[in-house]
Motif scaffolding. Sequence first.
Motif, short mmCIF file in Angstrom:
data_model
loop_
_atom_site.label_atom_id
_atom_site.label_comp_id
_atom_site.label_asym_id
_atom_site.label_seq_id
_atom_site.Cartn_x
_atom_site.Cartn_y
_atom_site.Cartn_z
N ALA A 1 0.83 -1.21 0.00
CA ALA A 1 0.00 0.00 0.00
C ALA A 1 0.86 1.26 0.00
CB ALA A 1 -0.93 0.00 1.21
N ARG A 2 2.11 1.13 0.48
CA ARG A 2 2.97 2.32 0.58
C ARG A 2 3.41 2.84 -0.78
NH1 ARG A 2 7.51 0.45 4.37
NH2 ARG A 2 5.65 -0.31 5.43
N TYR A 3 3.26 2.04 -1.80
CA TYR A 3 3.65 2.51 -3.14
C TYR A 3 2.47 3.24 -3.73
CZ TYR A 3 7.09 -0.86 -1.80
OH TYR A 3 8.04 -1.53 -1.07
N ARG B 1 -0.70 3.25 -9.43
CA ARG B 1 -0.63 1.82 -9.14
C ARG B 1 -1.00 0.98 -10.36
NH1 ARG B 1 -0.30 0.56 -3.64
NH2 ARG B 1 -1.86 -1.09 -3.65
#
Lengths: 498, 497
Positions: free
Chosen positions: A332-334, A358
């Motif tokens: 999720a951090r990307y 994403r």
Amino acid sequence: MSDNANDVTELGVAAIRDGVAKGDFSAREVAEAFNANVAAAGELNAFIVATPDMALEAAGRVDADRAAGKALGKMAGVPIGMKDLFATNGVQTTAASHILEGFSPQYESTVSQKLWDAGAGMLGKLNLDQFAMGSSNETSYFGNVISPWRRNDGGNAPLAPGGSSGGSSSAVAARLCPAATGTDTGGSIRQPAAFTGITGIKPTYGRCSRWGIVAFASSLDQAGPMARDVRDCAIMLEAMAGFDPKDATSLDMPVPEWEAGLTADMKGKKVGIPREYRMDGMDADVAKSWEDGIAWLRDAGAEIVDISLPHTKYALPAYYIIAPAEASSNLARYDGVRYGLRDLPEGAGLQDMYAATRAAGFGAEVKRRILIGTYVLSAGFYDAYYTQAQKVRTLISHDFKNAFTECDVILAPTTPSASFALGEKSGDPLEMYLNDVFSVPASLAGLPAMSVPAGLNREGLPLGLQIIGNAFDEQGVLNAGLALEQRAGFTAKPEKWW
Amino acid sequence: MSEYRIQGATGEWEVVIGLEVHAQVTSKAKLFSGAATAFGAEPNSQVSLIDAAMPGMLPVPNRECIRQAVRTGMAIDAEINKWSRFDRKNYFYADLPQGYQISQLYHPLVGEGRLEIQLDDKDPENTKTIGIERIHVEQDAGKLMHDQHPTMSYVDLNRSGVALMEIVSRPDMRSPAEAGAYVRKLRTILRYVGSCDGNMEEGSMRADVNVSVRRPGEPFGTRTETKNVNSVRFVMATIEHEANRQVDLIESGGKVVQETRLFDPDTGTTRSMRSKEDAHDYRYFPDPDLLPLVLEDAFLDECRASLPELPDAKRHRYENGLGLSAYNAGILTAEVETARWFEELLVQTAKAQGKDDADVAKQAANWLTSELFGALNKVGKGLDDSPVSPAAGAELLALIGDGTISGSIAKQVLEKMLETGDGAAAIVEREGLKQESDTGAIEAAIDAVMAANADKVEEYRGGKDKLFGFFVGQTMKAMQGKANPQVVNELLKTKLG
């Protein structure tokens, strides 16, 4: 000089370390020779980035230390390949993804730092399946890694080096490096090692710090060495392992001297053969190599016992719930906010930026696992999937616990088949996932497990045998591996075509 | 306190309130990283690799944050869970670098506890116990800044990863006043324990306010949750507005929907933020980067041993041990700094006068609450920046105690002390404020007053007793306030007959 250089790339970790220490050759000569091999092997696509200067610098330091009479480290003078999942200070770290393309961390992973501190040098960052998700190295944004091996049918079909540590396995098998780091979440060290005729060990969960390794599934991810033989793995694992206060799941235990403890004498040891691993329709060559392994360990003095790991068949489904669940959260951090790719369409808001970034930044397999993981954690499905899978995980750990009351190590095949051609399975994720059927149970239980080359199948491709040990008993695993290695007499290597 | 009821068009309504208070843990470092936590630092100057969720970074629990939460749990008489676990709460937002908040849903650190609130300042016996369901620890998020760029928002991660305690009450409160008392009491306890500075303006403490209404005695109604209310006054205003809004809604045939609302301090009203339907699916699951938190007995023992005397215990001791009034005991214990100042004053006063604490406690308490507070207030200061130290106060009280100066002179001396920072004795000496007990001088002054007011003397002797005060006042005036009032009284009684 060139003859000499050709010679050193045939050497493994122990031989290079000892040769450098004795002055048979310089660390710089070794680094130059491997740098040349890396530069000439573009067709294998094993490296995302080559760092020849870093290999030379590290070698220079070792040579200078030796000249000054200083004590040399465990890996002094050994140039290695670094899986591009390990953060390397100032060197692009991508996890083979577009979303991290161009990302250059300002920090060094604990494991890579330990290797540099031990005197190793970096030849480059190795290709892998994107975010370590894959079993054939076909999910990398930077293209497929090709195995140096070919079938003996003259067809020259490009073969999978295994995954996710496919760059590591291909590079070690092709003599681009004497050893490489790998990471194993459900078999990502053992399966590619088996596919390419090399040796790889995943230690007990927590032995190697995960700090600075791009996370796939935190409760399963473990770093380990991939090298030419068991001794080399023991040496390199000693350099990689150790308690790290920066990783809350790190084992606070001293690192044993595995190399010094190596023995192929299996007298008094019991080797368990899990009956549930003997599956219907098992590949005949795989079954035969397993029988060979049993005979070799018996020959080494071990007693062979039948054991049962009754929940084995639930391991793969449980793994493909737990690992994607953790991955969906870990990835999720990307999000395009702080680093890596940002795709901000004209006039877009925050949600649009997330979606665009994403969508562009992750490959199809990564997206598939994020979707699976998100689904199994969502309201209404959590108990049916995630909670059930955790229960299975507990049962599998109990299976092993019970088994280790009856035996010291477990012997099984590493994979259900030898390597396959690129493209052969990539259209069917389920068939691809089946590759992990023998490797996943030890991952779920956090146990040390290693793959050792056993021989070639009828197509002339390597097969691996897997040793699974009790928690913290890497020594037992390495010793059984050594006993197999000595009796297998595996000397085959891929014929150079690249 | 009479029961709080909303008078609707169709009858009376009862309000049911539960509070989730987020309290920032006092700690030099964040919950899972070593980054600093100071308030007001340059944006993004207190951000570690972990707080920014760089690839491969891992959380490691900060022992001090856990310790503070455990101590807080002990201070509210709560069950401490020796086995707890961190969970991830997953959602995307630009101020949440990991894409999840590390919190504790399934197994919180602190279980069931309670807290006693006073419903009436004047009546310490009038109390109510408010249940506390749990305290869990979690990470704070960063902050978005929307005023830095015409089309973009900026992100400040200084607060990202700072440790919070979420203190969840039972729905036990029934009025804005009770909720206000609860927040104040909780704040007092946190500040006593030292686990949170309780600074609501800086956001160290903020409350999510859950409100529902029902007919008295009926089951709970549907609640709304108003997020991030950051003062006691606003908490009370939120409840007041939200309860009335719900009553109006129900009485006009509508239905309260479960939703998240925001309080607008400018209008004193709440408005809808998102309904249950748009609620996030947070996909909670145990954080695989962290092992379960297992607390050992030695750690718990240390936590317990390090707890200070808590406000309720202190208040009882002040009343029963020191003989203070309930009112004074309440004032002196409401803030930990006040209690600390008072206790230092008490020690110094007892020492200066060679007496026991209990013998000088009333003198010290009265002077602090009725003299020093007022005087400080006049010069716009508080105890924290008072120019008069407890030792200086004790010196002044000693001068009153041994009769060197009168209470009214003491007021003047205190003003001078605040002005100059000089000691009481030095001021009394310099300004010649020493009390006159010499009967000769006082007698002379009385004689002069009686001579000048012969008619009043006549009236007094004729039975107009009330005039006695007049003679006292005149005599004191003649003595410039320095006469010992007791001596004046006695002499006057004799002379007036």
